[in-house]
Write a protein that holds these residues in place. Sequence first.
Motif, PDB file in Angstrom:
ATOM      1  N   THR A   1      30.594  44.571  42.301  1.00  0.00           N
ATOM      2  CA  THR A   1      31.467  45.581  41.745  1.00  0.00           C
ATOM      3  C   THR A   1      33.115  45.333  42.366  1.00  0.00           C
ATOM      4  OG1 THR A   1      29.858  47.142  41.792  1.00  0.00           O
ATOM      5  CG2 THR A   1      31.983  48.075  41.750  1.00  0.00           C
ATOM      6  N   PHE A   2      33.039  44.846  43.678  1.00  0.00           N
ATOM      7  CA  PHE A   2      34.269  44.969  44.168  1.00  0.00           C
ATOM      8  C   PHE A   2      35.072  43.625  43.450  1.00  0.00           C
ATOM      9  CE2 PHE A   2      37.552  43.130  46.957  1.00  0.00           C
ATOM     10  CZ  PHE A   2      38.258  43.863  47.149  1.00  0.00           C
ATOM     11  N   CYS A   3      34.414  42.509  43.401  1.00  0.00           N
ATOM     12  CA  CYS A   3      34.896  41.380  42.596  1.00  0.00           C
ATOM     13  C   CYS A   3      35.471  41.462  41.330  1.00  0.00           C
ATOM     14  CB  CYS A   3      33.991  40.029  42.856  1.00  0.00           C
ATOM     15  SG  CYS A   3      34.050  39.463  44.499  1.00  0.00           S
ATOM     16  N   THR A   4      34.551  42.125  40.632  1.00  0.00           N
ATOM     17  CA  THR A   4      34.635  42.715  39.208  1.00  0.00           C
ATOM     18  C   THR A   4      35.979  43.482  39.303  1.00  0.00           C
ATOM     19  OG1 THR A   4      32.239  42.465  38.536  1.00  0.00           O
ATOM     20  CG2 THR A   4      34.019  43.740  37.101  1.00  0.00           C
ATOM     21  N   GLY A   5      36.313  44.254  39.961  1.00  0.00           N
ATOM     22  CA  GLY A   5      37.418  45.311  40.222  1.00  0.00           C
ATOM     23  C   GLY A   5      38.630  44.262  40.325  1.00  0.00           C
ATOM     24  N   VAL A   6      38.480  43.512  41.288  1.00  0.00           N
ATOM     25  CA  VAL A   6      39.663  42.616  41.703  1.00  0.00           C
ATOM     26  C   VAL A   6      40.165  41.723  40.461  1.00  0.00           C
ATOM     27  CG1 VAL A   6      40.592  40.915  43.197  1.00  0.00           C
ATOM     28  CG2 VAL A   6      39.323  42.684  44.020  1.00  0.00           C
ATOM     29  N   ALA A   7      39.148  41.026  39.691  1.00  0.00           N
ATOM     30  CA  ALA A   7      39.365  40.349  38.449  1.00  0.00           C
ATOM     31  C   ALA A   7      39.916  41.071  37.674  1.00  0.00           C
ATOM     32  CB  ALA A   7      38.167  39.781  38.151  1.00  0.00           C
ATOM     33  N   LEU A   8      39.624  42.313  37.305  1.00  0.00           N
ATOM     34  CA  LEU A   8      40.200  43.249  36.331  1.00  0.00           C
ATOM     35  C   LEU A   8      41.687  43.574  36.950  1.00  0.00           C
ATOM     36  CD1 LEU A   8      37.068  45.516  35.072  1.00  0.00           C
ATOM     37  CD2 LEU A   8      38.244  43.327  33.890  1.00  0.00           C
ATOM     38  N   TRP A   9      42.004  43.919  38.003  1.00  0.00           N
ATOM     39  CA  TRP A   9      43.416  44.232  38.481  1.00  0.00           C
ATOM     40  C   TRP A   9      44.248  43.096  38.112  1.00  0.00           C
ATOM     41  CZ3 TRP A   9      45.346  48.630  38.876  1.00  0.00           C
ATOM     42  CH2 TRP A   9      44.765  49.806  39.180  1.00  0.00           C
ATOM     43  N   THR A  10      43.752  41.884  38.305  1.00  0.00           N
ATOM     44  CA  THR A  10      44.233  40.907  38.353  1.00  0.00           C
ATOM     45  C   THR A  10      44.820  40.333  36.921  1.00  0.00           C
ATOM     46  OG1 THR A  10      43.275  39.602  39.967  1.00  0.00           O
ATOM     47  CG2 THR A  10      44.390  38.217  38.615  1.00  0.00           C
ATOM     48  N   VAL A  11      43.977  40.465  35.876  1.00  0.00           N
ATOM     49  CA  VAL A  11      44.022  40.564  34.369  1.00  0.00           C
ATOM     50  C   VAL A  11      45.169  41.630  34.166  1.00  0.00           C
ATOM     51  CG1 VAL A  11      43.476  40.773  32.146  1.00  0.00           C
ATOM     52  CG2 VAL A  11      41.966  39.615  33.885  1.00  0.00           C
ATOM     53  N   TYR A  12      44.902  42.927  34.468  1.00  0.00           N
ATOM     54  CA  TYR A  12      45.895  43.824  34.314  1.00  0.00           C
ATOM     55  C   TYR A  12      47.496  43.824  34.835  1.00  0.00           C
ATOM     56  CZ  TYR A  12      48.205  48.702  34.825  1.00  0.00           C
ATOM     57  OH  TYR A  12      49.155  49.554  34.745  1.00  0.00           O
ATOM     58  N   GLY A  13      47.580  43.304  36.218  1.00  0.00           N
ATOM     59  CA  GLY A  13      48.468  42.809  36.663  1.00  0.00           C
ATOM     60  C   GLY A  13      49.555  41.460  35.738  1.00  0.00           C
ATOM     61  N   VAL A  14      48.626  40.597  35.212  1.00  0.00           N
ATOM     62  CA  VAL A  14      49.031  39.560  34.336  1.00  0.00           C
ATOM     63  C   VAL A  14      49.537  40.214  33.115  1.00  0.00           C
ATOM     64  CG1 VAL A  14      48.570  37.867  32.682  1.00  0.00           C
ATOM     65  CG2 VAL A  14      47.784  37.743  35.121  1.00  0.00           C
ATOM     66  N   LEU A  15      49.023  41.367  32.475  1.00  0.00           N
ATOM     67  CA  LEU A  15      49.436  41.914  31.310  1.00  0.00           C
ATOM     68  C   LEU A  15      50.599  42.746  31.463  1.00  0.00           C
ATOM     69  CD1 LEU A  15      45.905  43.009  29.851  1.00  0.00           C
ATOM     70  CD2 LEU A  15      47.331  41.154  28.928  1.00  0.00           C
ATOM     71  N   ILE A  16      50.857  43.238  32.549  1.00  0.00           N
ATOM     72  CA  ILE A  16      51.976  44.098  32.743  1.00  0.00           C
ATOM     73  C   ILE A  16      53.129  43.306  33.575  1.00  0.00           C
ATOM     74  CG2 ILE A  16      50.620  46.382  32.636  1.00  0.00           C
ATOM     75  CD1 ILE A  16      51.149  46.664  35.697  1.00  0.00           C
ATOM     76  N   GLN A  17      52.581  42.155  33.774  1.00  0.00           N
ATOM     77  CA  GLN A  17      53.812  41.292  34.582  1.00  0.00           C
ATOM     78  C   GLN A  17      54.088  41.672  36.010  1.00  0.00           C
ATOM     79  OE1 GLN A  17      56.892  40.357  31.997  1.00  0.00           O
ATOM     80  NE2 GLN A  17      55.656  39.181  30.594  1.00  0.00           N
ATOM     81  N   ALA A  18      53.052  42.084  36.687  1.00  0.00           N
ATOM     82  CA  ALA A  18      53.171  42.719  37.792  1.00  0.00           C
ATOM     83  C   ALA A  18      52.651  41.582  38.884  1.00  0.00           C
ATOM     84  CB  ALA A  18      52.398  44.001  38.352  1.00  0.00           C
ATOM     85  N   TRP A  19      53.755  40.856  39.065  1.00  0.00           N
ATOM     86  CA  TRP A  19      53.301  39.462  39.730  1.00  0.00           C
ATOM     87  C   TRP A  19      52.876  39.839  41.264  1.00  0.00           C
ATOM     88  CZ3 TRP A  19      52.057  36.757  35.983  1.00  0.00           C
ATOM     89  CH2 TRP A  19      52.568  37.124  34.843  1.00  0.00           C
ATOM     90  N   PRO A  20      53.526  40.628  42.058  1.00  0.00           N
ATOM     91  CA  PRO A  20      52.824  41.013  43.414  1.00  0.00           C
ATOM     92  C   PRO A  20      51.197  41.133  43.332  1.00  0.00           C
ATOM     93  CG  PRO A  20      55.029  41.790  43.003  1.00  0.00           C
ATOM     94  CD  PRO A  20      54.484  41.365  41.855  1.00  0.00           C
ATOM     95  N   MET A  21      51.002  41.953  42.235  1.00  0.00           N
ATOM     96  CA  MET A  21      49.795  42.328  42.185  1.00  0.00           C
ATOM     97  C   MET A  21      48.616  40.969  41.573  1.00  0.00           C
ATOM     98  SD  MET A  21      47.928  44.964  39.326  1.00  0.00           S
ATOM     99  CE  MET A  21      48.876  46.347  39.886  1.00  0.00           C
ATOM    100  N   VAL A  22      49.183  40.088  41.021  1.00  0.00           N
ATOM    101  CA  VAL A  22      48.699  38.934  40.655  1.00  0.00           C
ATOM    102  C   VAL A  22      48.464  38.152  41.790  1.00  0.00           C
ATOM    103  CG1 VAL A  22      48.673  36.975  39.001  1.00  0.00           C
ATOM    104  CG2 VAL A  22      49.202  39.256  38.207  1.00  0.00           C
ATOM    105  N   ILE A  23      49.633  37.788  42.290  1.00  0.00           N
ATOM    106  CA  ILE A  23      49.646  36.939  43.366  1.00  0.00           C
ATOM    107  C   ILE A  23      48.966  37.131  44.817  1.00  0.00           C
ATOM    108  CG2 ILE A  23      51.181  35.936  45.118  1.00  0.00           C
ATOM    109  CD1 ILE A  23      53.450  35.616  42.799  1.00  0.00           C
ATOM    110  N   THR A  24      48.733  38.619  44.827  1.00  0.00           N
ATOM    111  CA  THR A  24      47.724  38.738  45.849  1.00  0.00           C
ATOM    112  C   THR A  24      46.354  39.103  45.740  1.00  0.00           C
ATOM    113  OG1 THR A  24      48.555  41.205  45.562  1.00  0.00           O
ATOM    114  CG2 THR A  24      49.824  39.784  47.261  1.00  0.00           C
ATOM    115  N   ASN A  25      46.138  39.508  44.343  1.00  0.00           N
ATOM    116  CA  ASN A  25      44.625  39.435  44.077  1.00  0.00           C
ATOM    117  C   ASN A  25      43.922  38.294  43.894  1.00  0.00           C
ATOM    118  OD1 ASN A  25      43.889  42.386  43.985  1.00  0.00           O
ATOM    119  ND2 ASN A  25      45.296  42.629  42.377  1.00  0.00           N
TER     120      ASN A  25
END
Length: 90
Positions: free
Chosen positions: A45-69
């Motif tokens: 569940t955690f890994c799936t959530g982090v993967a989804l947060w990463t995709v979300y970060g890419v979609l909204i261009q929140a690079w700190p979110m992507v780079i840390t996730n």
Amino acid sequence: MPWPSAVELLGSVAGLLTTISFVPQVVKTLKSGQTRDISLTMWLTFCTGVALWTVYGVLIQAWPMVITNVPTLALAGTILVVKIRNMSRE
């Protein structure tokens, strides 16, 4: 390249601390090889959530979110892989 805003800095520090928090568990898991007390459901569940947060970060261009996730997913994924490999032995 402009300096990061206070909000981006806050997000980067929060993400960095969250990522670093996984290092001791990964080191312990790799050294001991023991995963009996680790919940497979929680890590999946955690890994799936982090993967989804990463995709979300890419979609909204929140690079700190992507780079840390991304490294967080790699660290958590390492524990998940060891857990799955150990399932036949537990």
